[in-house]
Design a protein around this motif. Structure first.
Motif, PDB file in Angstrom:
ATOM      1  N   ARG A 515      88.600  73.108  72.212  1.00  0.00           N
ATOM      2  CA  ARG A 515      88.181  71.775  72.632  1.00  0.00           C
ATOM      3  C   ARG A 515      89.370  70.937  73.113  1.00  0.00           C
ATOM      4  O   ARG A 515      89.225  69.730  73.324  1.00  0.00           O
ATOM      5  N   ASN A 516      90.546  71.583  73.245  1.00  0.00           N
ATOM      6  CA  ASN A 516      91.747  70.856  73.659  1.00  0.00           C
ATOM      7  C   ASN A 516      92.543  71.762  74.584  1.00  0.00           C
ATOM      8  O   ASN A 516      92.694  72.963  74.327  1.00  0.00           O
ATOM      9  N   GLU A 517      93.106  71.194  75.662  1.00  0.00           N
ATOM     10  CA  GLU A 517      93.827  72.002  76.638  1.00  0.00           C
ATOM     11  C   GLU A 517      95.112  72.592  76.076  1.00  0.00           C
ATOM     12  O   GLU A 517      95.655  73.556  76.622  1.00  0.00           O
ATOM     13  N   LYS A 518      95.609  72.051  74.967  1.00  0.00           N
ATOM     14  CA  LYS A 518      96.829  72.586  74.353  1.00  0.00           C
ATOM     15  C   LYS A 518      96.549  73.862  73.559  1.00  0.00           C
ATOM     16  O   LYS A 518      97.479  74.576  73.191  1.00  0.00           O
ATOM     17  N   ILE A 519      95.278  74.126  73.281  1.00  0.00           N
ATOM     18  CA  ILE A 519      94.903  75.323  72.527  1.00  0.00           C
ATOM     19  C   ILE A 519      94.294  76.317  73.498  1.00  0.00           C
ATOM     20  O   ILE A 519      93.302  76.012  74.175  1.00  0.00           O
ATOM     21  N   VAL A 520      94.870  77.512  73.570  1.00  0.00           N
ATOM     22  CA  VAL A 520      94.442  78.525  74.537  1.00  0.00           C
ATOM     23  C   VAL A 520      93.965  79.764  73.777  1.00  0.00           C
ATOM     24  O   VAL A 520      94.700  80.302  72.940  1.00  0.00           O
ATOM     25  N   VAL A 521      92.750  80.193  74.085  1.00  0.00           N
ATOM     26  CA  VAL A 521      92.184  81.395  73.488  1.00  0.00           C
ATOM     27  C   VAL A 521      92.215  82.496  74.533  1.00  0.00           C
ATOM     28  O   VAL A 521      91.731  82.321  75.661  1.00  0.00           O
ATOM     29  N   LYS A 522      92.789  83.670  74.165  1.00  0.00           N
ATOM     30  CA  LYS A 522      92.916  84.787  75.100  1.00  0.00           C
ATOM     31  C   LYS A 522      92.329  86.051  74.495  1.00  0.00           C
ATOM     32  O   LYS A 522      92.554  86.358  73.326  1.00  0.00           O
ATOM     33  N   LEU A 523      91.566  86.763  75.341  1.00  0.00           N
ATOM     34  CA  LEU A 523      91.115  88.101  74.968  1.00  0.00           C
ATOM     35  C   LEU A 523      92.228  89.083  75.279  1.00  0.00           C
ATOM     36  O   LEU A 523      92.792  89.071  76.369  1.00  0.00           O
ATOM     37  N   ILE A 524      92.516  89.956  74.307  1.00  0.00           N
ATOM     38  CA  ILE A 524      93.622  90.900  74.492  1.00  0.00           C
ATOM     39  C   ILE A 524      93.080  92.292  74.807  1.00  0.00           C
ATOM     40  O   ILE A 524      93.460  92.912  75.806  1.00  0.00           O
ATOM     41  N   GLY A 525      92.218  92.796  74.024  1.00  0.00           N
ATOM     42  CA  GLY A 525      91.665  94.118  74.307  1.00  0.00           C
ATOM     43  C   GLY A 525      90.785  94.566  73.158  1.00  0.00           C
ATOM     44  O   GLY A 525      90.933  94.102  72.018  1.00  0.00           O
ATOM     45  N   PRO A 526      89.882  95.450  73.447  1.00  0.00           N
ATOM     46  CA  PRO A 526      89.644  96.022  74.787  1.00  0.00           C
ATOM     47  C   PRO A 526      88.789  95.135  75.676  1.00  0.00           C
ATOM     48  O   PRO A 526      88.484  95.506  76.804  1.00  0.00           O
ATOM     49  N   MET A 527      88.403  93.941  75.154  1.00  0.00           N
ATOM     50  CA  MET A 527      87.507  93.079  75.919  1.00  0.00           C
ATOM     51  C   MET A 527      88.114  92.659  77.252  1.00  0.00           C
ATOM     52  O   MET A 527      87.425  92.572  78.249  1.00  0.00           O
ATOM     53  N   GLU A 528      89.433  92.431  77.268  1.00  0.00           N
ATOM     54  CA  GLU A 528      90.058  91.991  78.508  1.00  0.00           C
ATOM     55  C   GLU A 528      89.933  93.053  79.596  1.00  0.00           C
ATOM     56  O   GLU A 528      89.792  92.755  80.767  1.00  0.00           O
ATOM     57  N   ARG A 529      89.948  94.321  79.177  1.00  0.00           N
ATOM     58  CA  ARG A 529      89.821  95.410  80.132  1.00  0.00           C
ATOM     59  C   ARG A 529      88.356  95.690  80.483  1.00  0.00           C
ATOM     60  O   ARG A 529      87.996  95.925  81.626  1.00  0.00           O
ATOM     61  N   ASP A 530      87.477  95.643  79.454  1.00  0.00           N
ATOM     62  CA  ASP A 530      86.086  96.030  79.653  1.00  0.00           C
ATOM     63  C   ASP A 530      85.214  94.891  80.168  1.00  0.00           C
ATOM     64  O   ASP A 530      84.177  95.117  80.762  1.00  0.00           O
ATOM     65  N   VAL A 531      85.619  93.671  79.885  1.00  0.00           N
ATOM     66  CA  VAL A 531      84.775  92.537  80.250  1.00  0.00           C
ATOM     67  C   VAL A 531      85.494  91.657  81.256  1.00  0.00           C
ATOM     68  O   VAL A 531      85.505  90.447  81.175  1.00  0.00           O
ATOM     69  N   GLY A 532      86.133  92.266  82.168  1.00  0.00           N
ATOM     70  CA  GLY A 532      86.763  91.509  83.234  1.00  0.00           C
ATOM     71  C   GLY A 532      85.724  90.870  84.125  1.00  0.00           C
ATOM     72  O   GLY A 532      84.571  91.265  84.153  1.00  0.00           O
TER      73      GLY A 532
END
Length: 580
Positions: A515-532
């Motif tokens: 809910r804040n631009e200073k907080i960043v949520v990132k998918l690392i894997g395997p979702m980043e590869r499979d759910v591009g």
């Protein structure tokens, strides 16, 4: 002179005959049918009366005081060519006759109260025994006086006293506990009996009121007339209940439809033709009309409560020889004479005998409702007790799917997606769910109209294994100066299909939502590869609220491991809430 005497002699018998003809003729009637709605019932009574030529008043006596006068409907046919002139209802008061059920309950309550008094007397005796034991102890322990010449008890006497006191008090305590348990049991039984008695006395008390319905009939010739009287009465209702059984090999759900009926109308229905209707006469025939919302200046010398709505209505008390609009005389059918008072509820003719071998109701569907004519004659007493009657059993093709939320519970729940392929609605009610013949859960069903799709929750099924574990969670500083902070999570969900058929399994996991631009949520894997965003597989979707949804088709015996890894990054000097 002789002529006057002869005329007088003739006048007296004629007057007597006229008086006898005008005397009301009571009908010995029985309740033969009842149509139950969600908030009331229409009761049908039938009886036969012998008529002489001329006008007569026929009475149905001791009908419920809650009978709705405007709902009266009368019809008749027989060997007498008769015309029903009018019908009216009046309230009469009579002394309540002794009710066998009330008398039985009163006798049971009196017997239980007698037991309670006996237990109370025994409690008083135990108190006296305990007081006596205390006096004995005090007397033995008291120091001897100079004049008595007695000596203090020795060690053996003290030991005997302690043994006696311990045994006596233990025995009294044990008996008191048993006495208290018996007292609670008797009091609970008295409470239950008194509740039943209150319910019965609500129907019958001193000075009970009844309705007497009088039907005025004109007969062209002497003969018999079979009369049918119908009326609406409050105090009756029914609610639906269902048993859902999954037939997994057939991919179908067997849905048994029941009606839970209760009534407290003041009349017992014994061996009646029972019909359950989904219509709601209490809502009226059309949408309500809006009144006028008036806003004005309140007078300073008084306080007036204003209401934004107004309701008006009327209620006819008596109806003589007119149609429901009150405009023209009724014209009876030569073969069947009838007179009806109605508010839109139809009185059905007494149904023919129904073969009781099949516990399936006959269904009559209309544009707005359905009626279920129960196959077997029913007996429902006026005690507000529930009675379950079978309506029908239907088999619906089902699309089966398992759903799981491993984060909250490592269990797969089976759901069946079906379509109401019947011609009648399935009203909202409770559902008892069975997998085969094993009871698994109780859930609810919302009202489902014909051709409408709905979901049936069929409960947990351990044949689909669900496991979730935390593989890793670690926090680290980021940036050259350590000005950032990163928390990395890794989970592993394992699904196992232990069934002999291919099954669809849908499970959900949560991804944090910033809910804040200073907080960043990132998918690392395997979702980043499979759910591009370019080539996302169909079995995984990412929803806007942070939910990740997997839709998997597991073959018999197949085991799948699905990993989820993501990170949450933020400045080191920012306090972040919601992290586990």
């Amino acid at each position: 002179m002789k002529t006057r005497i002869l005329v007088s002699l003739l006048v007296v018998p004629c007057a007597l005959i006229s008086a006898l003809a005008a005397a009301p003729v009571p009908v010995n009637s029985q309740i033969t049918a009842a149509t139950v709605y969600t908030d009331r019932a229409i009761v049908t009574r039938t009886g036969t009366v012998e008529l002489a030529a001329g006008e007569a008043e026929v009475t149905f006596e001791k009908l419920p005081a809650a009978l709705m006068d405007q709902s009266l409907q009368v019809s008749g046919k027989g060997t007498a060519v008769a015309t029903i002139l009018d019908v009216n209802a009046r309230t009469t008061y009579v002394e309540a006759a002794a009710d066998a059920r009330v008398k039985s309950l009163e006798d049971q309550i009196a017997a239980e109260q007698k037991k309670l008094r006996a237990l109370g007397d025994r409690g008083v005796a135990l108190d006296q025994q305990q007081t006596l034991i205390g006096k004995i102890e005090n007397a033995v322990a008291a120091p001897p006086t100079k004049d008595s010449g007695a000596t203090r008890p020795g060690f053996e006497e003290w030991q005997k006293l302690l043994t006696f006191s311990d045994e006596a008090r233990t025995k009294l305590a044990t008996e008191r506990q048993a006495l208290d348990a018996q007292r609670e049991e008797v009091q609970a039984k008295i409470g239950a009996l008194e509740a039943q008695l209150v319910a019965l006395r609500g129907q019958a008390g001193s000075g009970r009121s009844y309705k007497t319905v009088t039907v005025r009939v004109a007969a062209a010739n002497a003969g018999s007339l079979d009369l049918t009287l119908g009326y609406a009465v409050m105090g009756a209702s029914w609610t639906p209940s269902y048993d859902a059984r999954l037939r997994g090999e057939e991919r179908a759900v067997e849905l048994s439809y029941f009606g839970i009926v209760r009534q407290n109308t003041g009349e017992d229905w014994k061996g009646v033709a029972l019909t359950l209707s989904t219509a709601k006469p209490g809502l009226g025939g059309g949408a309500p009309e809006l009144g006028t919302w008036v806003v004005d200046v309140m007078p300073s010398d008084e306080a007036i409560a204003l209401s934004p709505f107004s309701v008006s209505g009327s209620n006819d008390k008596r109806y003589r020889g007119m149609d429901t609009a009150g405009k023209r005389p009724l014209r009876p059918d030569p073969s069947s004479t009838s007179l009806g008072f109605g508010n839109g509820m139809a009185l059905e003719a007494a149904p023919a005998a129904i073969v009781a071998q099949q516990a399936v109701a006959t269904v009559d569907s209309s544009a707005t409702s359905a009626s279920f004519k129960i196959a077997a004659p029913a007996t429902i007493l006026s005690d507000n007790a529930t009675q379950k009657v079978a309506i029908t059993t239907i088999t619906l093709a089902a699309k089966l799917q398992y759903q799981a939320t491993p984060r909250l519970q490592e269990t797969a729940f089976l759901s069946a997606y079906v379509t109401n392929s019947t011609d009648f609605p399935l009203l909202a009610g409770s559902v008892n769910t069975f997998l085969g013949d094993s009871f698994v859960a109780t859930s609810g069903l919302k009202t489902v109209m014909p051709s409408e799709k709905f979901e049936l929750a069929l409960g947990a099924d351990e044949s689909i294994g669900v496991k979730r574990k935390v593989v890793n969670r670690f926090a680290e500083d980021t940036g050259l100066t350590g000005s950032g902070r990163r928390v990395t999570y890794e989970f592993l969900v394992t699904l196992t299909n232990n069934k002999k058929t291919t099954e669809r399994v849908v499970f959900k996991e949560l991804l944090p939502v910033s809910r804040n631009e200073k907080i960043v949520v990132k998918l690392i894997g395997p979702m980043e590869r499979d759910v591009g965003t370019v080539a996302a597989p169909k079995e995984v979707t990412r929803e806007a609220d942070g939910k990740l949804v997997w839709r998997l088709d597991l073959k018999p015996g197949e085991k799948r491991e699905i990993a989820l890894k993501f990170s949450v990054e933020h400045p080191a000097d920012v306090q972040v809430t919601g992290l586990e």
